[in-house]
Design a protein around this motif. Sequence first.
Motif, mmCIF file in Angstrom:
data_model
loop_
_atom_site.group_PDB
_atom_site.id
_atom_site.type_symbol
_atom_site.label_atom_id
_atom_site.label_comp_id
_atom_site.label_asym_id
_atom_site.label_seq_id
_atom_site.Cartn_x
_atom_site.Cartn_y
_atom_site.Cartn_z
ATOM 1 N N TYR A 240 -10.280 77.747 -4.098
ATOM 2 C CA TYR A 240 -10.447 76.555 -3.105
ATOM 3 C C TYR A 240 -10.189 75.888 -2.561
ATOM 4 O O TYR A 240 -8.795 75.122 -2.436
ATOM 5 C CB TYR A 240 -12.111 76.484 -3.247
ATOM 6 C CG TYR A 240 -12.047 75.278 -4.524
ATOM 7 C CD1 TYR A 240 -12.615 74.361 -4.552
ATOM 8 C CD2 TYR A 240 -12.078 76.968 -5.977
ATOM 9 C CE1 TYR A 240 -12.038 74.051 -6.018
ATOM 10 C CE2 TYR A 240 -12.466 76.038 -7.373
ATOM 11 C CZ TYR A 240 -12.431 75.054 -7.057
ATOM 12 O OH TYR A 240 -12.808 74.110 -8.469
ATOM 13 N N GLN A 241 -10.191 74.911 -1.558
ATOM 14 C CA GLN A 241 -9.601 73.922 -1.291
ATOM 15 C C GLN A 241 -9.895 72.284 -1.875
ATOM 16 O O GLN A 241 -11.546 72.508 -3.168
ATOM 17 C CB GLN A 241 -9.688 73.254 0.067
ATOM 18 C CG GLN A 241 -9.187 73.650 1.656
ATOM 19 C CD GLN A 241 -8.859 74.040 2.155
ATOM 20 O OE1 GLN A 241 -10.490 73.186 2.882
ATOM 21 N NE2 GLN A 241 -8.332 74.140 3.450
ATOM 22 N N ILE A 242 -9.450 71.733 -2.707
ATOM 23 C CA ILE A 242 -9.912 70.188 -3.076
ATOM 24 C C ILE A 242 -9.391 68.567 -1.867
ATOM 25 O O ILE A 242 -8.006 69.129 -0.914
ATOM 26 C CB ILE A 242 -9.791 69.748 -4.421
ATOM 27 C CG1 ILE A 242 -9.593 70.796 -5.393
ATOM 28 C CG2 ILE A 242 -9.139 69.042 -4.780
ATOM 29 C CD1 ILE A 242 -9.136 70.716 -7.011
ATOM 30 N N THR A 243 -10.462 68.624 -1.601
ATOM 31 C CA THR A 243 -10.248 67.503 -0.373
ATOM 32 C C THR A 243 -9.666 66.000 -1.284
ATOM 33 O O THR A 243 -10.403 65.821 -1.992
ATOM 34 C CB THR A 243 -11.277 67.022 0.604
ATOM 35 O OG1 THR A 243 -12.091 67.496 1.133
ATOM 36 C CG2 THR A 243 -11.229 65.801 1.710
ATOM 37 N N CYS A 244 -8.273 65.597 -0.889
ATOM 38 C CA CYS A 244 -7.981 65.239 -1.799
ATOM 39 C C CYS A 244 -8.007 63.594 -1.168
ATOM 40 O O CYS A 244 -8.431 62.907 0.181
ATOM 41 C CB CYS A 244 -5.776 65.035 -1.693
ATOM 42 S SG CYS A 244 -5.325 63.459 -2.454
ATOM 43 N N GLY B 130 -6.191 64.044 2.372
ATOM 44 C CA GLY B 130 -7.186 65.740 3.182
ATOM 45 C C GLY B 130 -7.399 66.556 2.302
ATOM 46 O O GLY B 130 -7.123 67.337 1.194
ATOM 47 N N PRO B 131 -7.820 68.215 3.004
ATOM 48 C CA PRO B 131 -8.066 69.097 2.485
ATOM 49 C C PRO B 131 -6.012 70.131 2.140
ATOM 50 O O PRO B 131 -5.533 69.928 2.965
ATOM 51 C CB PRO B 131 -9.181 69.714 3.354
ATOM 52 C CG PRO B 131 -8.684 69.323 4.254
ATOM 53 C CD PRO B 131 -8.891 67.706 4.627
ATOM 54 N N ARG B 132 -6.610 70.750 0.723
ATOM 55 C CA ARG B 132 -5.565 71.292 0.222
ATOM 56 C C ARG B 132 -5.758 72.055 -0.345
ATOM 57 O O ARG B 132 -6.661 71.930 -0.574
ATOM 58 C CB ARG B 132 -4.416 69.789 -0.270
ATOM 59 C CG ARG B 132 -4.077 68.789 0.188
ATOM 60 C CD ARG B 132 -2.597 69.310 1.464
ATOM 61 N NE ARG B 132 -2.183 68.426 2.311
ATOM 62 C CZ ARG B 132 -0.873 67.628 2.151
ATOM 63 N NH1 ARG B 132 -0.087 68.214 0.390
ATOM 64 N NH2 ARG B 132 -0.559 67.011 2.671
ATOM 65 N N GLN C 215 -5.623 74.960 -2.919
ATOM 66 C CA GLN C 215 -6.432 74.411 -5.127
ATOM 67 C C GLN C 215 -5.117 74.316 -6.025
ATOM 68 O O GLN C 215 -4.655 73.210 -6.809
ATOM 69 C CB GLN C 215 -7.629 75.083 -5.606
ATOM 70 C CG GLN C 215 -7.662 73.982 -7.172
ATOM 71 C CD GLN C 215 -8.359 75.520 -7.876
ATOM 72 O OE1 GLN C 215 -8.801 76.193 -7.037
ATOM 73 N NE2 GLN C 215 -8.249 75.509 -8.835
ATOM 74 N N HIS D 155 -3.146 65.841 -7.936
ATOM 75 C CA HIS D 155 -3.200 66.951 -7.663
ATOM 76 C C HIS D 155 -1.557 66.212 -7.923
ATOM 77 O O HIS D 155 0.120 65.635 -6.475
ATOM 78 C CB HIS D 155 -2.833 65.586 -5.654
ATOM 79 C CG HIS D 155 -2.787 66.662 -4.844
ATOM 80 N ND1 HIS D 155 -2.306 65.659 -3.402
ATOM 81 C CD2 HIS D 155 -1.656 67.648 -3.922
ATOM 82 C CE1 HIS D 155 -1.356 66.762 -2.461
ATOM 83 N NE2 HIS D 155 -2.056 67.769 -2.885
ATOM 84 N N ARG E 292 -17.623 68.681 -10.052
ATOM 85 C CA ARG E 292 -17.532 70.138 -9.792
ATOM 86 C C ARG E 292 -18.592 71.110 -10.655
ATOM 87 O O ARG E 292 -19.087 70.787 -11.325
ATOM 88 C CB ARG E 292 -15.878 70.292 -10.160
ATOM 89 C CG ARG E 292 -15.788 71.492 -9.608
ATOM 90 C CD ARG E 292 -14.059 71.910 -10.047
ATOM 91 N NE ARG E 292 -13.738 71.881 -11.313
ATOM 92 C CZ ARG E 292 -14.288 73.201 -11.371
ATOM 93 N NH1 ARG E 292 -13.871 74.255 -10.846
ATOM 94 N NH2 ARG E 292 -14.029 73.284 -13.149
#
Lengths: 419, 87
Positions: free
Chosen positions: B2-6, B10-12, B14, B56, B68
């Motif tokens: 999935y994506q994690i919003t740093c 911003g969204p990157r 996983q 990150h 989470r």
Amino acid sequence: MKTPYSAFSLLRGAFNGQKHWEPAWRDPEPRASYDVIIIGGGGHGLATAYYLAKVHGIRNVAVLEKSWIGGGNVGRNTTLVRSNYRLPQLHNFFEFGLKLWHNLSDDLNYNVMFSPRGAMFLGHNDGDMIKLAERGDAMRCDGIDAELLTPKQIAKIEPLLDLSRNARFPIDGALIQWRAGTARHDAVAWGYARAADALGVDIIQKCEVTGFVRYGNKITGVETTRGRILAGRTGICVAGHSGHVAGLAGLELPIESQTLQALVTEGVKPMVQSVVMSQSLHFYISQSDKGGIVMGGDPDNWPSYARRGQPTIKEHAIAQAVTCMPALSRLRMLRTWSGVTDMSFDGAPIIGTTPIDGLYLNAGWCYGGFKATPASGWTYAHTLATGKPHELNAPFSLERFMTGATIDETAVGPMPNHR
Amino acid sequence: MYQITCPHCGPRAQTEFTYERTTDSVVDPAADAHTAMQALYTRANPMGLDEEIWRHTYGCRAWMVLTRHRVTHVIEAVKAIGPEALA
């Protein structure tokens, strides 16, 4: 008494249309109380119940399973059985289990299809070979078979491995344990279930434990989706969900649950004779009796109770396996799956007592629980029957983390996500 | 995956991030031995929300706290942190 499985009973059935077969185990209603309750109807739980009844004569036992037996990690592993560990506490424990594996089909009157085809760790450089030699020496000092192989010897066993010097990961040698191999995972659960049931153990499926009955510091039973069941002793044996179930008793464990994935290809003619593993790379492959190549790799290194994994982890394992055995690239992947594993903080299991009276724990098998099934059941049964650990599981106590006596084979330290 | 919003990038994906440990398992150097060992070696490991420290690693390398869910993988909150914020 159930009809024993034999060629004779099969022949007898030929004359009556095979109508004499009975269900392999009963489907009893839970009683109000038992001497021992085992939470979790996986391989370890069923094996524990079997040895409690067989070795210790304790037959008033229930195995509570929230789903159906064998639907958890005993049905989700890569079926490898071996005892080639470096540390004596580990290899002595797993070797005791390996000896039970060799006689398991006869003991259970159920064909678990144990196939001692040999399991080898590949070495890719001088450092690997020194570590493998050291591991082999440690095993042989305790009477466990281990043999270092040269690339020429490997080529005779696994001709499809890329043994050329210009391979991406050159293979300098391997350490093989000939008595190791694979077994049929479902048969292990079913065989133990049938044998335990025949000795009077109640296997209660679709019965989820939702809480514990507690008086002071003593657990005297469990609350379940099928009502309250009392017990003299209660044993947790729920693999990846150990943290959750122990949490119901207010216990925090040195465990973090992670996803471990595996995959299998379409069935092909025999092409992988043994179990091929690489710890430097971290992939392992074997060929199932149906012909599929079973493959696994690293766990997803972050906590999760979801039984779905990250595709990149599989891709990594496949890439490594294909690099070492290029012919695998021609195969199509048939299925992938994952299970929730209870990663302990030193990579070794926990079997023993807990700070709560009447409550026992069998957990922390990381990604190596299947091979341990008989030894885990044997020693956990001893612990549940006597209230004290067997000499083989004494080192695997819950207290070892507080006393500093951890059993850290990979020397990673208290970081389950770095294993 | 999935994506994690740093909080910084911003969204990157996983795969750019690595998990470190839960916030309650950061060992306080001033803690007594028992508390320190407890933090180091035990986890609540809930089948639900937990506060986790992620990094990150293959991006801006900054640390952050994710709230989470361990079953659904839904990320309810992302909070930027530094060593000061953890103290």
